[in-house]
Design an enzyme around this catalytic site. Structure first.
Site, PDB file in Angstrom:
ATOM      1  CE  LYS A 108      -4.506   0.745   0.367  1.00 54.14           C
ATOM      2  NZ  LYS A 108      -5.526  -0.241  -0.033  1.00 54.14           N
TER       3      LYS A 108
HETATM    4  N1  GLU Z   1      -7.088  -0.005  -3.389  1.00 50.88           N
HETATM    5  C1  GLU Z   1      -7.896  -1.155  -3.687  1.00 50.88           C
HETATM    6  C2  GLU Z   1      -7.964  -2.084  -2.489  1.00 50.88           C
HETATM    7  O1  GLU Z   1      -7.787  -1.664  -1.386  1.00 50.88           O
HETATM    8  C3  GLU Z   1      -7.449  -1.849  -4.946  1.00 50.88           C
HETATM    9  C4  GLU Z   1      -6.063  -2.379  -4.930  1.00 50.88           C
HETATM   10  C5  GLU Z   1      -5.590  -2.862  -6.296  1.00 50.88           C
HETATM   11  O2  GLU Z   1      -6.383  -2.878  -7.218  1.00 50.88           O
HETATM   12  O3  GLU Z   1      -4.411  -3.224  -6.397  1.00 50.88           O
HETATM   13  O4  GLU Z   1      -8.286  -3.238  -2.599  1.00 50.88           O
END
Ligand code: GLU
Length: 418
Positions: A108
């Site tokens: 993240k």
């Molecule tokens: N930000 C989204 C999540 O928390 C998508 C992450 C992604 O598509 O890599 O799942």
């Protein structure tokens, strides 16, 4: 590293991991390894503002675990972003990838910034500088960012361009959630919300009732909230209240979802619509309904308000919207909680499809994407619900155990380096 544990968000994520880890009883010191991210990066991003001054923003990228494949996870722009929150979300991504059986590990990123307060040019310069700073640790086979709270396909396009310019050639698979024109996947934009709606439907069918008078309440009307509401409407499920940062509106007979989405697309607020009573976000959480869908920030259901909820089920569209104490209260009160790593995994799943399409340079139709998403959401829901039933445990614990178990088995197979 111990300051990570000073963060309520991080401690919370570790606590949830421990609850599931204890039951799984993984050995070989895996628990200790899972409790810390593999790698954390803090960057400072100086940006030339429109008025000529210079401002410095703090950015982060945390890579939690890569046992199953390259790191994957969104980038969040929000004033309250800090290392603890980003690390907690990275850990959540690891279990989410494991549960969805995708060949990715969890990561993240984020910048402590209110994107609404920046001009388009400032936002672009900030994004490009942040990308340049995290460039050494990202890559289409290393770590693939995506949108999250406060970011969107345009931000992904700038990341892709910055990365590609640094390499000297175009690398579409460096990010997912980018615009379709430059290699994004059809169906990615609506994927998280559609997935949430399928899970809400499955939850009602399996644990409640699926009649015309079912009432759903959604907190948050950004990308996830809007597409959840639109899909629920298609499925014939009534949305009676929605909210955004300014507050919400409530109409027990149902809201005109399409009109509200139109207002928000024109940069308005849901309370601009006259079709319901105006309520606060706190009041919205306490409305009587069948399904409550928190689709905004984390930690909005906690020990001080969990007692007030009057829903029968919570379907978590946001990441980490329920604190551990809040979760305990909901369980004692018999309110079913469908956890984030299951309910909101649709975006990640279509990100995987986007990555695969980019690597193969072969693009799927919207129908294929939607069908594949629906199939995967429904089969994962059944997997979690069956396991929870068999083990007589809450769905959160079941989902975490299934996700963690897959990662733990992969880690064991790969052994310890060196
Ligand atoms: N930000 C989204 C999540 O928390 C998508 C992450 C992604 O598509 O890599 O799942």
């Amino acid at each position: 590293m111990y300051e990570l544990f000073d963060s309520p968000a991080y401690s919370e994520a570790v606590m949830q991991f421990r609850r599931a880890g204890e039951r799984l009883a993984t050995d070989d010191g895996l628990e200790e390894r899972f409790e810390l991210p593999q790698r954390t990066l803090v960057v400072s991003c100086p940006v030339r503002m429109d008025d000529g001054t210079q401002k410095v923003f703090s950015g982060y990228r945390v890579q939690h675990n890569q046992a199953l494949g390259p790191y994957k996870g969104g980038i969040r722009y929000h004033p309250e972003v800090d290392m603890g929150e980003v690390a907690a979300l990275a850990m959540t991504m690891t279990w989410k990838c494991g549960l969805a059986e995708l060949p990715f590990g969890g990561a993240k990123g984020g910048i402590a910034v209110d994107p609404g307060k920046l001009s388009e040019g400032e936002l672009e310069r900030l994004t490009r500088r942040y990308t340049a700073e995290i460039l050494p640790i990202i890559g289409p086979n290393e770590d693939i960012p995506a949108p999250d709270l406060g970011t969107n396909p345009q931000v992904m396009a700038w990341i892709m361009d910055t990365y590609s310019m640094s390499k000297g050639f175009t690398v579409p698979s460096i990010v997912t959630g980018k615009p379709v024109l430059i290699g994004g996947s059809l169906g990615r934009e609506e994927a998280t919300g559609f997935g949430v709606a399928y899970v809400a439907e499955d939850t009602l069918e399996r644990f409640g009732k699926r009649t015309a008078d079912v009432k759903v309440v959604i907190q948050g009307f950004g990308n996830v909230g809007t597409y959840t509401a639109l899909k629920l409407r298609d499925l014939g499920i009534k949305v009676v209240a929605v909210s955004d940062v300014r507050g919400g509106i409530y109409n027990p007979d149902g809201l005109p979802v399409e009109e509200l989405v139109e207002i928000v697309r024109r940069k308005g607020f849901v309370t601009d619509h006259g079709g319901g009573d105006k309520i606060t976000n706190e009041e919205l959480l306490a409305l009587e309904c069948d399904v409550l869908i928190p689709a905004a920030l984390g930690r909005v259901i906690h020990k001080d308000n969990a007692q007030k909820l009057k829903c029968k089920m919570v379907v978590e569209a946001a990441n980490n919207p329920t604190t551990a104490e809040g979760d305990d209260i909901l369980r004692e009160r018999g309110i079913l909680v469908v956890p984030d790593i299951l309910a909101n995994s649709g975006g990640l799943i279509v990100s995987y499809f986007e990555w695969v399409q980019g690597l193969q340079e072969y693009y799927w139709s919207r129908e294929v994407v939607h069908d594949e998403l629906k199939k995967r959401m429904k089969s994962t829901f059944i997997k979690v619900a069956d396991f929870a039933e068999k083990e007589k445990i809450p769905m959160r614990l079941a989902a975490l155990m299934l996700g963690i178990d897959r990662v733990a088995r992969a880690k064991k197979l790969r052994g310890l380096y060196p």
